[in-house]
Structure formats: structure tokens, C-alpha cells
Design a protein around this motif. Structure first.
Motif, PDB file in Angstrom:
ATOM      1  N   ILE A  81       0.902  -1.512   0.070  1.00 13.74           N
ATOM      2  CA  ILE A  81       0.062  -0.235  -0.065  1.00 13.74           C
ATOM      3  C   ILE A  81       0.935   1.060   0.175  1.00 13.74           C
ATOM      4  CG2 ILE A  81      -2.379   0.920   1.558  1.00 13.74           C
ATOM      5  CD1 ILE A  81      -2.859  -1.383   2.304  1.00 13.74           C
ATOM      6  N   GLN A  82       2.092   1.431   0.757  1.00 13.08           N
ATOM      7  CA  GLN A  82       2.735   2.060   0.595  1.00 13.08           C
ATOM      8  C   GLN A  82       3.637   2.801  -0.577  1.00 13.08           C
ATOM      9  OE1 GLN A  82       2.121   4.385   3.301  1.00 13.08           O
ATOM     10  NE2 GLN A  82       0.789   3.360   3.964  1.00 13.08           N
ATOM     11  N   GLU A  83       3.922   0.901  -0.468  1.00 10.12           N
ATOM     12  CA  GLU A  83       4.615   2.158  -2.134  1.00 10.12           C
ATOM     13  C   GLU A  83       3.596   2.423  -3.469  1.00 10.12           C
ATOM     14  OE1 GLU A  83       7.861   1.956  -4.491  1.00 10.12           O
ATOM     15  OE2 GLU A  83       7.284   1.249  -2.698  1.00 10.12           O
ATOM     16  N   ARG A  84       2.758   1.951  -3.042  1.00 10.95           N
ATOM     17  CA  ARG A  84       1.955   2.438  -4.678  1.00 10.95           C
ATOM     18  C   ARG A  84       1.181   3.700  -4.338  1.00 10.95           C
ATOM     19  NH1 ARG A  84      -2.199  -0.206  -7.813  1.00 10.95           N
ATOM     20  NH2 ARG A  84      -0.551  -2.022  -7.698  1.00 10.95           N
ATOM     21  N   LEU A  85       1.155   4.912  -2.992  1.00  9.08           N
ATOM     22  CA  LEU A  85       0.819   6.030  -3.001  1.00  9.08           C
ATOM     23  C   LEU A  85       2.661   6.583  -2.822  1.00  9.08           C
ATOM     24  CD1 LEU A  85      -0.678   4.921   0.482  1.00  9.08           C
ATOM     25  CD2 LEU A  85      -1.954   6.047  -1.292  1.00  9.08           C
ATOM     26  N   LYS A  86       3.190   6.301  -1.934  1.00 12.08           N
ATOM     27  CA  LYS A  86       4.474   7.054  -2.859  1.00 12.08           C
ATOM     28  C   LYS A  86       4.580   6.962  -4.116  1.00 12.08           C
ATOM     29  CE  LYS A  86       9.452   6.173  -2.325  1.00 12.08           C
ATOM     30  NZ  LYS A  86      10.391   5.489  -2.048  1.00 12.08           N
ATOM     31  N   LYS A  87       4.302   5.727  -4.907  1.00 14.29           N
ATOM     32  CA  LYS A  87       4.301   6.165  -6.453  1.00 14.29           C
ATOM     33  C   LYS A  87       3.067   7.232  -6.906  1.00 14.29           C
ATOM     34  CE  LYS A  87       5.003   4.581 -10.354  1.00 14.29           C
ATOM     35  NZ  LYS A  87       6.977   4.908 -11.229  1.00 14.29           N
ATOM     36  N   GLN A  88       2.410   7.030  -6.006  1.00 12.93           N
ATOM     37  CA  GLN A  88       1.357   8.143  -7.029  1.00 12.93           C
ATOM     38  C   GLN A  88       1.564   9.691  -6.152  1.00 12.93           C
ATOM     39  OE1 GLN A  88      -3.007   5.270  -6.123  1.00 12.93           O
ATOM     40  NE2 GLN A  88      -2.508   6.706  -5.526  1.00 12.93           N
ATOM     41  N   MET A  89       2.279   9.634  -5.351  1.00  9.69           N
ATOM     42  CA  MET A  89       2.807  10.624  -4.835  1.00  9.69           C
ATOM     43  C   MET A  89       4.279  11.720  -5.398  1.00  9.69           C
ATOM     44  SD  MET A  89       2.963   9.874  -0.998  1.00  9.69           S
ATOM     45  CE  MET A  89       1.743   9.790  -0.047  1.00  9.69           C
ATOM     46  N   GLU A  90       4.921  11.183  -6.855  1.00 11.53           N
ATOM     47  CA  GLU A  90       5.952  11.747  -7.563  1.00 11.53           C
ATOM     48  C   GLU A  90       5.047  12.927  -8.054  1.00 11.53           C
ATOM     49  OE1 GLU A  90       7.299   8.668 -10.302  1.00 11.53           O
ATOM     50  OE2 GLU A  90       7.624   6.688  -8.193  1.00 11.53           O
ATOM     51  N   GLY A  91       6.075  13.300  -8.676  1.00  7.22           N
ATOM     52  CA  GLY A  91       5.794  15.226  -8.769  1.00  7.22           C
ATOM     53  C   GLY A  91       5.397  16.162  -7.739  1.00  7.22           C
ATOM     54  N   TYR A  92       4.843  15.883  -6.395  1.00  3.56           N
ATOM     55  CA  TYR A  92       4.413  16.820  -5.529  1.00  3.56           C
ATOM     56  C   TYR A  92       5.377  17.109  -4.140  1.00  3.56           C
ATOM     57  CZ  TYR A  92      -0.833  15.330  -6.619  1.00  3.56           C
ATOM     58  OH  TYR A  92      -1.180  15.306  -7.462  1.00  3.56           O
ATOM     59  N   VAL A  93       5.686  18.366  -3.973  1.00  2.48           N
ATOM     60  CA  VAL A  93       7.108  18.723  -3.817  1.00  2.48           C
ATOM     61  C   VAL A  93       7.096  17.589  -2.374  1.00  2.48           C
ATOM     62  CG1 VAL A  93       6.828  20.467  -4.319  1.00  2.48           C
ATOM     63  CG2 VAL A  93       5.341  20.305  -2.294  1.00  2.48           C
ATOM     64  N   GLU A 125       2.052  15.697   1.974  1.00  2.24           N
ATOM     65  CA  GLU A 125       1.367  16.502   3.197  1.00  2.24           C
ATOM     66  C   GLU A 125       0.941  17.364   1.897  1.00  2.24           C
ATOM     67  OE1 GLU A 125      -0.060  16.396   5.773  1.00  2.24           O
ATOM     68  OE2 GLU A 125       0.854  15.008   6.215  1.00  2.24           O
ATOM     69  N   ALA A 126       1.851  17.380   0.556  1.00  8.56           N
ATOM     70  CA  ALA A 126       1.070  18.095  -0.501  1.00  8.56           C
ATOM     71  C   ALA A 126      -0.203  17.808  -0.901  1.00  8.56           C
ATOM     72  CB  ALA A 126       1.915  19.038  -1.570  1.00  8.56           C
ATOM     73  N   TYR A 127       0.843  16.320  -1.571  1.00  7.35           N
ATOM     74  CA  TYR A 127       0.151  15.064  -2.234  1.00  7.35           C
ATOM     75  C   TYR A 127      -1.596  14.864  -1.648  1.00  7.35           C
ATOM     76  CZ  TYR A 127      -1.959  10.518  -3.624  1.00  7.35           C
ATOM     77  OH  TYR A 127      -2.511   9.214  -4.055  1.00  7.35           O
ATOM     78  N   TYR A 128      -1.469  15.051  -0.149  1.00  8.94           N
ATOM     79  CA  TYR A 128      -2.953  14.466   0.613  1.00  8.94           C
ATOM     80  C   TYR A 128      -3.303  15.899   0.686  1.00  8.94           C
ATOM     81  CZ  TYR A 128      -1.224  10.388   2.815  1.00  8.94           C
ATOM     82  OH  TYR A 128      -1.095   8.343   2.556  1.00  8.94           O
ATOM     83  N   GLU A 129      -3.291  17.056   0.386  1.00  8.71           N
ATOM     84  CA  GLU A 129      -3.528  18.338   0.644  1.00  8.71           C
ATOM     85  C   GLU A 129      -4.686  18.290  -0.698  1.00  8.71           C
ATOM     86  OE1 GLU A 129      -3.269  23.100   1.976  1.00  8.71           O
ATOM     87  OE2 GLU A 129      -2.342  21.196   3.020  1.00  8.71           O
ATOM     88  N   GLU A 130      -3.911  17.558  -1.605  1.00 14.38           N
ATOM     89  CA  GLU A 130      -4.346  18.339  -3.677  1.00 14.38           C
ATOM     90  C   GLU A 130      -5.526  16.824  -3.475  1.00 14.38           C
ATOM     91  OE1 GLU A 130      -4.555  19.748  -6.883  1.00 14.38           O
ATOM     92  OE2 GLU A 130      -3.455  20.488  -5.864  1.00 14.38           O
ATOM     93  N   MET A 131      -5.650  15.855  -3.068  1.00  7.08           N
ATOM     94  CA  MET A 131      -6.534  15.211  -3.277  1.00  7.08           C
ATOM     95  C   MET A 131      -8.091  15.354  -2.419  1.00  7.08           C
ATOM     96  SD  MET A 131      -5.849  12.675  -4.716  1.00  7.08           S
ATOM     97  CE  MET A 131      -4.800  14.021  -6.047  1.00  7.08           C
ATOM     98  N   ASP A 151      12.944  15.755 -16.721  1.00  8.61           N
ATOM     99  CA  ASP A 151      11.215  16.262 -17.109  1.00  8.61           C
ATOM    100  C   ASP A 151      10.307  16.117 -16.709  1.00  8.61           C
ATOM    101  OD1 ASP A 151      12.026  13.715 -17.463  1.00  8.61           O
ATOM    102  OD2 ASP A 151      11.527  12.822 -19.223  1.00  8.61           O
ATOM    103  N   ASP A 152      10.480  16.769 -15.988  1.00 10.30           N
ATOM    104  CA  ASP A 152       8.890  16.418 -14.154  1.00 10.30           C
ATOM    105  C   ASP A 152       8.079  16.845 -15.129  1.00 10.30           C
ATOM    106  OD1 ASP A 152       7.464  17.166 -12.233  1.00 10.30           O
ATOM    107  OD2 ASP A 152       9.371  16.682 -10.901  1.00 10.30           O
ATOM    108  N   PRO A 153       7.343  16.094 -15.059  1.00 10.12           N
ATOM    109  CA  PRO A 153       5.617  16.885 -15.941  1.00 10.12           C
ATOM    110  C   PRO A 153       5.028  17.912 -14.790  1.00 10.12           C
ATOM    111  CG  PRO A 153       5.526  15.232 -15.802  1.00 10.12           C
ATOM    112  CD  PRO A 153       6.705  15.116 -14.570  1.00 10.12           C
ATOM    113  N   PHE A 154       5.038  17.956 -13.354  1.00 12.41           N
ATOM    114  CA  PHE A 154       4.432  18.526 -12.935  1.00 12.41           C
ATOM    115  C   PHE A 154       4.577  20.370 -12.246  1.00 12.41           C
ATOM    116  CE2 PHE A 154       3.394  14.091 -11.721  1.00 12.41           C
ATOM    117  CZ  PHE A 154       2.059  13.987 -11.735  1.00 12.41           C
TER     118      PHE A 154
END
Length: 308
Positions: A95-107, A110-116, A221-224
Motif C-alpha cells: 500500500i505504501q509503495e503504491r501511494l509513494k508512486k502516486q505522490m511522485e511529482g508532488y513537493v 502533505e502536498a499530495y494529500y492536501e491536493e487530493m 523532464d518532470d511534468p508537474f
């Protein structure tokens, strides 16, 4: 995976449409407060002299999206039953590994969770549940499918742009509202003032300012991040800053703290991702699997839905 978030977001967007629909004038059929009392329903919303009953609200929800929501709930029940039958479990590490993957590109995390939360109304618990569901679904779909090392190696050779070595930049930035503000900060940097201290004092980016403007290590080439920022960062050396750069919310000054090149050999985690992706390609559509499992476990909808 982005697909996990998209799955949940699609449901929430529908909910948003329902909310918009529900706040339209509710009494074009002459409904009154007395009608609400007769229906035995509480008011769900009030606007001006109009009242939207809870019963009308629920009816609208059921009419437009009730069946889809029931199918989503049945899918989760069916996947849980099949996972139990097959002895499939999802670990906290997965679970943590998948969430970490989803967080790529966020600073930051906390920024990821706040955006979601802000954009899609998803709490941390919501995201964990969606990840658990998606991983379970994928494990069921790929049962019995074997991908050997040769297949993984072939895939990596066929996608050199994705897996060859590339640069990563350790970046920081300061964002401000106006160009002249950015130029004044650049002057102070040229005079030797500390970038991190200036970021803490003046940056408008709430996610990075407390960390001295740090954005962490990002792909070249970070797209975020804005392309103007990444293009400029690729052209300067470690220890240098540049700007002002026009960005969506004003102007930015970018600072390259360090540059590194990743190893040419993909790490084991990447190889495992490739193995999983190839297995999923062989497994077929996941929505078909959901449908088949609903049938296997005798899912049926017995509720009545109001006509459109």
C-alpha cells in the motif's frame, strides 16, 4: 498508479454533478413546505424561499447515479470474496509503495494529500481503501500469469527513453506575485544572501517555503513543474539561480542545488513494475473481471430506481 485515483475521482465528480443538480430551483412543480411535511421528509437544502427535501435529493441521486454506485459497491464485495477464496492479501508495504508512486511529482507527502482532499474530497483513508482495492483486483487478474526475466529485459530494451539513465535535479524555488518582486530578490541573491532564508520570508508557495523553497529531487523532464522552470533549470549549473520566470501563479526564481545521474541498470522495483505491467496486459480488461466476479458470486440488484 494514476488509475487508482481516477477510479475514485470519477465517482466523486458524479457526486459533484448531483450536488449541482440538487441546488437548482426545486419548486417548479409547486412544491411547498406543507408538501415537505406531507412527505415526512426533512429539508436537505434551502435557497431563498425554496426548500429541497431530503427525499427529493435521494430520489435524484438514485435516479441518476444509484445503479452505478451499487455496481461499484458490488465490485468491492466480489473482489473481497475472491481475494479471500484465493488467499490473496495486500500488505502495508504494498500500500505504501503504491501511494509513494502516486505522490511522485508532488513537493511533499502533505502536498499530495492536501491536493487530493481539496480537489477530489479524498481523505487518506479513502486513498488507502482505493489502493487496497486496486492491488487486490490486479493480483486476482494476474493469478497464474508468469512473466520471465527475458520478457522484462526485452520490454526495457524496447523503451530506452523510459529506462535509460537520465538526470535528476535537486531544485528549490521562490514564487512571488509580481515581476519586480522577483527582480529585487534576484538582486539580493547576487549580493550573497541565502536562497533558503529569502524563500522562507517571501515565497508564496505554501508547500515549499518552510523548507527554504526546496522541491527535492526531480526528473529533468518532470511534468508537474512548469516547463519554463525545468527548461531553465536544465541550462544552469549547481549553485546557480535564474529568473524571473513566468509561471501560472506569478513569477519564479529557480535554484539548482545539485545534479545527479541515475544508474543505467533499472533497480529491482522498476523491473517488478514492468513485470506487473506485462502481466496485466495479458490479463485482459479489469472491468470484465469485475463483471465476471459479480456473476460468480451471484450479485444482483433488487432495488427499484426512479425513472428518468
Amino acid at each position: 498508479m494514476a488509475a487508482v485515483v481516477v477510479l475514485t475521482i470519477s465517482v466523486l465528480v458524479l457526486g459533484g454533478l448531483i450536488g449541482y443538480r440538487g441546488l437548482q430551483p426545486a419548486r417548479d412543480n409547486g412544491e411547498t413546505d406543507a408538501d415537505l411535511k406531507d412527505e415526512g421528509s426533512h429539508a436537505a437544502a434551502i435557497i431563498g424561499d425554496d426548500t429541497i427535501s431530503e427525499q427529493k435529493w435521494v430520489e435524484e441521486l438514485k435516479k441518476r447515479y444509484g445503479k452505478n454506485m451499487l455496481l461499484e459497491m458490488l465490485n468491492r464485495k466480489a473482489i473481497a470474496l475472491e481475494a479471500k477464496s484465493q488467499g490473496i492479501q495486500v500488505t502495508q508495504e504494498e500500500i505504501q509503495e503504491r501511494l509513494k508512486k502516486q505522490m511522485e511529482g508532488y513537493v511533499s507527502e502533505e502536498a499530495y494529500y492536501e491536493e487530493m482532499q481539496n480537489q477530489f474530497g479524498l481523505s487518506r483513508d479513502d486513498l488507502v481503501l482505493e489502493v487496497m482495492y486496486r492491488i487486490s483486483l490486479e493480483k486476482i487478474a494476474t493469478l497464474g500469469i508468469h512473466i520471465d526475466d527475458q520478457q522484462v529485459n526485452s520490454y526495457i530494451r524496447e523503451h530506452p527513453d523510459e529506462y535509460n539513465s537520465h538526470k535528476q535535479l535537486d531544485l528549490a524555488w521562490i514564487t512571488v506575485d509580481k515581476q519586480d518582486e522577483a527582480e529585487k530578490i534576484l538582486d539580493r541573491l547576487d549580493k550573497g544572501e541565502d536562497f533558503a532564508e529569502l524563500a522562507r520570508s517571501y515565497s508564496t508557495d505554501q508547500f515549499s517555503k518552510d523548507n527554504g523553497g526546496s522541491l527535492g529531487w526531480t526528473d529533468e523532464d518532470d511534468p508537474f513543474l512548469p516547463e519554463t522552470v525545468m527548461k531553465t533549470a536544465r541550462g544552469i549549473n549547481p549553485g546557480e539561480s535564474a529568473g524571473p520566470l513566468k509561471v501560472p501563479n506569478g513569477y519564479a526564481i529557480v535554484y539548482v542545488k545539485d545534479i545527479r545521474t541515475e544508474d543505467t541498470e533499472p533497480p529491482q522495483e522498476i523491473r517488478q513494475e514492468v513485470r506487473q505491467e506485462l502481466a496485466l496486459q495479458q490479463a485482459g480488461p479489469l472491468d470484465e473481471l469485475e463483471k465476471n466476479l459479480r456473476s460468480k458470486y451471484g450479485a444482483r440488484i433488487t432495488a427499484d430506481f426512479p425513472s428518468s
